[in-house]
Every structure is written in C-alpha cells, then in structure tokens.
Write an enzyme that holds these catalytic residues in place. Structure first.
Site, PDB file in Angstrom:
ATOM      1  N   HIS A 106       1.687   4.444  -2.865  1.00 31.76           N
ATOM      2  CA  HIS A 106       1.735   5.899  -2.685  1.00 31.76           C
ATOM      3  C   HIS A 106       3.002   6.484  -3.312  1.00 31.76           C
ATOM      4  O   HIS A 106       2.982   7.581  -3.874  1.00 31.76           O
ATOM      5  CB  HIS A 106       1.687   6.248  -1.199  1.00 31.76           C
TER       6      HIS A 106
ATOM      7  N   HIS B  98       0.841  -1.205   0.000  1.00 34.55           N
ATOM      8  CA  HIS B  98       0.000   0.000   0.000  1.00 34.55           C
ATOM      9  C   HIS B  98       0.875   1.253   0.000  1.00 34.55           C
ATOM     10  O   HIS B  98       0.625   2.202  -0.759  1.00 34.55           O
ATOM     11  CB  HIS B  98      -0.901  -0.037   1.237  1.00 34.55           C
ATOM     12  N   GLU B  99       1.913   1.265   0.834  1.00 38.19           N
ATOM     13  CA  GLU B  99       2.784   2.443   0.911  1.00 38.19           C
ATOM     14  C   GLU B  99       3.619   2.603  -0.359  1.00 38.19           C
ATOM     15  O   GLU B  99       3.859   3.723  -0.809  1.00 38.19           O
ATOM     16  CB  GLU B  99       3.690   2.349   2.145  1.00 38.19           C
TER      17      GLU B  99
ATOM     18  N   GLU C 252      -6.476   6.636  -1.149  1.00 43.21           N
ATOM     19  CA  GLU C 252      -6.366   5.485  -0.251  1.00 43.21           C
ATOM     20  C   GLU C 252      -7.037   4.259  -0.859  1.00 43.21           C
ATOM     21  O   GLU C 252      -6.517   3.146  -0.765  1.00 43.21           O
ATOM     22  CB  GLU C 252      -6.992   5.821   1.112  1.00 43.21           C
TER      23      GLU C 252
END
Length: 607
Positions: A162, A158-159, A251
C-alpha cells in the site's frame, strides 16, 4: 504495471474520488433542499439558504479533517487509538514485529516506519501517511500475538505494498472526504441526543406559555435532527460507495504483491484464514483457478465493502477454488520464538530501479544480512533518539580529519563524547553498504527529537561536513536523505515533464559524471550517455564548479515536481551515467538509491 505507473495512477484516482465526492455532496444537498422547498412553497431564499448551509457544513468539515490529518501517518494512528511501539519492544512479539518491519523497509529502500500498536484482540493492520517518509504501520495486539512469523510477514508485506502503490495518500483523503459527507448525520445525532432533550427539559420546568413554546422548539429540533440523521444515512451510503470504488481492487493488488515480496502464499494466506476463521490449507495447489460466482445476497452484502470477501482473497492468493475453503472457528495463538568496487552488476542496478519499491525475495534476504552485519551495539543505539544522533555523527566523520573530532568534543557533553567514542569503533567495522540502511533505521528515533533538538542536530551535522572545505557525494547523500526523512511530507500532486526541468536534471547528471572519473573527457561521455537516454539531447555538461550542495539541493526540490513515470526516466538516466565506466562502487550505488529516496521513489537493495 511498475511502481512509477502505480504512483501516477494513484494520483489520477484522486480525481475519481473528487468526482464522487462532488456527486455525493450534490445529492445530499438536493435531499436537504427539496423538502424545505416543498414546505416553503419553493421560496428561493429559504431553498438557496438551506443548500448553501448544507454545502458549507460539508465543505468546512472536510477541510477541517484534512487539515487535522496533515500531520501524516502518526496523526492517523493516534486518532485510531494506536500507541507508539518503543524501539526495542518490551516483549518477544513486539521485538518480532519491529524486526519484520525493519527487514521490509531496508529491502524496499524506504525509511523504517514507526510501528503503532492498537490494543485489540482482532487481527488487523494498516499503513498510513502521505509519503514513505512519514508513513507508519499500525497493527493490533491480536495480529502480533495470533500470527506466526510467516503470516505476520505476509501482512506487513501487504501494508508495504500500500505504501509503494501510493494508496496511503488516497486513504487519508478518503478519511477527510467521508467525514465531510457524513457530518450531517453526526450533527443530527447531536441534535437528537443532546440539544433537543435539553430544550425539552428546560421548558418542562416552566408552566408559562414560553415553556410550552420551548417544548415545541425542542420537538422541532429533534425532528430536524432525525431529518439530518437520515441525510447522514445517505451520506454513509455514498461514503461506503466511494470506499468500494477505490479500495477493493487495491486489496487484491496488495495481496498479490505480498506473495511476490515473500514468495510464500501460505504466509498471507494463513493470516487471511485466521481472520476469517477458516481451516488452514493442507494441500495447496500450484495452478490458480477461477473463483465460484457468489450468491446474490452475498454479493449484495459485499457490494459496498471496502475489502473483497475473505474467501475470494484466499482463493486468489493460494490458487484454489473458493468453494474448497472451509470454516474453522478455533483460532489460537501461534506465536513462536524467533569505497571498493561493490560487485553490483549493471543488470542488478537497472532491475532495482525499474522495480521501484517492490520488494523481492532476494532483497529481503539481503536486508537480513545487513541487519545481522550492523551489530547489536549500533542497532540498540539507533533505536534511541539521544544515541541515534551519535551513530550518524560517527558515520559522517572522516577518520583522517581531527578538526571534526574537535568540533564534536566542543559541542557534545562528556557523557555523549564517551558514548560517541565507543560507537565509533563499531561503526568502523561496519560494511559501507550498511550506511544508508542505518539512516533508514534511525529515522523513527530521530523523529522523536524536539524541534530545538533537531535544529541543534542539523547545525552540528552541517558543521562536520563543511569542516574540510569539501563536500563529497556521500556527504551530500547523507545529509539530504536525513533531511528528507525529517521534513514535512510533500502534499502536492506532481505532474511535470522532464523536458521542463532539463536544467535541474542536467546538473544532477553532471554531478554523477564528474565524481565517477578524474578525466573531463570521460565525464562528458558518461553525461552524454545519461542525457541521451532520457531524451535530453544537445545539452552541454554543466561546469563542475556549479555542482555545489546548494545547487544540487535546489535541483532535487524542482525534480520532485516530476510525474512518477518521468522520475523513472530520470533515475534510469542516472544509472546510465554511473555504469558508463562499467564499474559501480558502493558509494555510487548509495547515490542512486538516495536520489530515488529524495524523489519518493525508494529503490530496493541491490542484490
């Protein structure tokens, strides 16, 4: 939407942030100026002065915070109380998080970001930085101790999403902007908490008229502080509004990307369930369903949140109805022990370039193979600044060039020379495809070198590659990628079109064409194939003598001005040149990935 489109979209979103920031500042200024206008019967001097002072406070605070954050991801992590995780880790959980971050970085073609630990028992994580080269990953102690490996990998994926989507730069700018519009409230709190009471205490010691006047001033300061605190509340409202406007949908996108990266919805789904205290999923469904509409009060509570509701995120990730998700407050720790022809096909290279830094399951598996093939001796060495230099020297040295060994023996201490010789034997047995990953793995350690140590390292590296009088493609790639990883981040937005930088693009394409064949005619055909694919027609191939390392470096610096969708066109043109002879060597694959790295467009490992 692919990586390149996400990057351009992220730069456009900056304009939205600036617009909302200006709107917020104007509203706050009006809230400050209107009461002063009423009390002074709209005296223009007082009203304008109040407005200007308000604008100056907000503007200076914003610029000051952004200047402080120019240090990149490490500055943000330290500001949040993070502690740099030492390479190798001191516990099993620390080693596990480091291993996962390394896997994801190698798979995505990014330099390995340093990991910062926040001593907090909650489950949370973040990515911070201006570019992939200065990015860091921050995780809480609760995150690495309460999640199992699959869940932790989902969070890290997930990071990394980003990072690849350009969200980090937006987030850093948001920190500065939100601080600026909230600074009036901070100023008001200081006046109410410290300045006003201090004046009151001082005046209470005096019984004279001056003392009574001082008490009045103290009360006035407190009242003014309360007024500023109210303005700060308005600033907080606008700050949360800006966060919600640019954050919530990102997100959802990062969650979806994490599932795409790992092919394991239960990983990030399980992490979200533990964060929300929700019962683990026992019967996952394969068909996605619509989330139930939320009650009005719940919608209001979440309206200005920077993240969507946990239930909604779980429902999207796991493909279930949000109403089927049950809460479970019992969350416990779940820690468990844990240059020949390359064979890369044209379709694999093409797909990797188009995919950008989006990690695929096959790339993650490939990164694990690369890590296991590097060996513990080299892995341990590249995690320490002192020995990481020696590993990179061993990679760049040509075994048939005794002059390079002579240079090293004169510039290294006896201890360094002894360790270098031991490392060389292990590097010789390492597959060529591991060379770029080793550079990426060494990045966190090299960043810990002092400025003088970095200068000595770069000087010695330059001496080594120039010692034989010839700089080949790999040496150019090697030095360029290292320097890119260690250079300050490029903070400028990139909006140029490829047609404006045709000479720089032409030079890089020519370099690829010349080094792919010994026949000029074949080089011209390969060059033409690449140039025409990106609409750079009627360009004559530059002479081979112009493809010097200085000219190539200057060309790559200029190409960094390209907008990201134009960078994709250029990388695809590079691919056309390389595959023209229908053979892709390991070095050619490295060059393609390195050019992407230099353009802040990490390319996943070729499967």
């Amino acid at each position: 939407m692919n990586f390149y489109e996400h990057q351009d979209r992220a730069q456009r979103r900056t304009k939205v942030i600036v617009f909302l920031f200006i709107l917020a500042v104007l509203c706050i200024t009006a809230i400050v100026a209107i009461p002063i206008g009423f009390t002074t019967e709209w005296d223009p001097v007082a009203t304008v002065a109040a407005s200007v002072i308000c604008l100056l406070i907000v503007g200076i605070a914003t610029l000051s915070k952004l200047s402080q954050l120019r240090g990149g991801g490490s500055t943000v992590a330290e500001m949040m109380g993070g502690t740099l995780l030492q390479q190798g880790g001191s516990s099993q959980t620390e080693k596990r998080i480091q291993n996962i971050v390394e896997e994801m970085a190698i798979a995505s073609g990014m330099p390995v970001p340093p990991v910062y630990i926040l001593e907090d028992e909650t489950i949370n994580a973040f990515a911070a930085g201006w570019t992939p080269s200065d990015a860091v990953i921050g995780v809480t102690r609760g995150c690495i101790e309460k999640l199992n490996r699959d869940e932790l990998q989902g969070v890290i994926a997930h990071e990394f999403s980003h990072i690849s989507h350009g969200d980090m730069r937006i987030n850093i700018r948001l920190i500065g902007i939100i601080f600026g519009i909230m600074v009036l409230g901070i100023t008001g709190w200081i006046l109410v908490r410290f300045v006003g009471p201090m004046i009151l205490r001082t005046s209470s010691r005096s019984r004279s008229k001056e003392g009574a006047g001082g008490a009045g001033i103290g009360l006035a300061v407190i009242l003014f502080g309360l007024f500023l605190a109210f303005c700060g509340f308005i600033g907080t409202f606008f700050g949360r509004l800006i966060q919600a406007a640019v954050s919530r949908q990102r997100e959802f996108l990062a969650d979806a990307s994490a599932v795409q990266f790992t092919r394991n919805p239960s990983g990030i789904g399980g992490a979200l369930r533990k964060i929300g205290g929700i019962t683990p999923l026992t019967t996952p469904t394969s068909d996605a369903s619509q989330c139930n509409h939320m009650f009005f009060s719940q919608a209001m509570n979440a309206m200005f949140a920077s993240h969507p509701p946990i239930k909604e995120r779980i429902a999207r990730v796991e493909g279930i109805d949000a109403s089927d998700i049950e809460h479970n407050e019992n969350i416990t720790s779940t820690v468990v022990g844990d240059s020949l022809v390359s064979g890369f096909s044209e379709s694999v290279v093409l797909d990797s370039i188009k995919n950008g830094s989006g990690v695929r399951e096959i790339a993650v598996a490939k990164s694990r193979d690369v890590l296991s093939g590097i060996g513990d001796v080299i892995l341990d060495a590249i995690r320490e600044p002192w020995s990481a230099r020696l590993v990179l020297f061993a990679i760049v040295v040509d075994r048939g060039q005794p002059k390079q060994d002579e240079i090293l023996s004169k510039n290294l201490s006896k201890n360094e020379w002894s360790v270098y010789k031991k490392i060389t034997a292990h590097v010789s047995n390492t597959n060529e495809s591991a060379r770029l990953p080793i550079i990426d793995l060494a990045a966190p350690a090299l960043k810990q070198l002092s400025k003088s140590q970095l200068g000595e390292f770069n000087t010695l590296l330059t001496l080594l590659i120039k010692s034989d009088g010839v700089i080949d493609r790999f040496e150019w790639v090697f030095v360029s990628v290292i320097q890119k990883h260690l250079a300050p981040p490029n903070l400028k937005n990139s909006r140029a079109k490829l047609s404006l930088l045709r000479d720089s693009a032409s030079l890089v394409l020519a370099m690829l064409a010349y080094y792919g064949t010994t026949e000029r005619k074949d080089a011209e055909l390969a060059y033409k194939s690449g140039a025409e694919s990106c609409s750079l027609k009627q360009l004559k191939i530059p002479e081979m003598s112009s493809c010097t390392i200085e000219n190539l470096n200057n060309a790559m610096k200029k190409l960094q001005k390209l907008r990201f969708t134009e960078r994709e066109r250029f990388l695809l043109a590079c691919e056309r040149v390389v595959v023209h002879d229908e053979q892709i060597t390991t070095t050619e694959a490295e060059v393609i990935r390195a050019i992407g790295d230099l353009l802040d467009c990490p390319i996943p490992m070729f499967g």
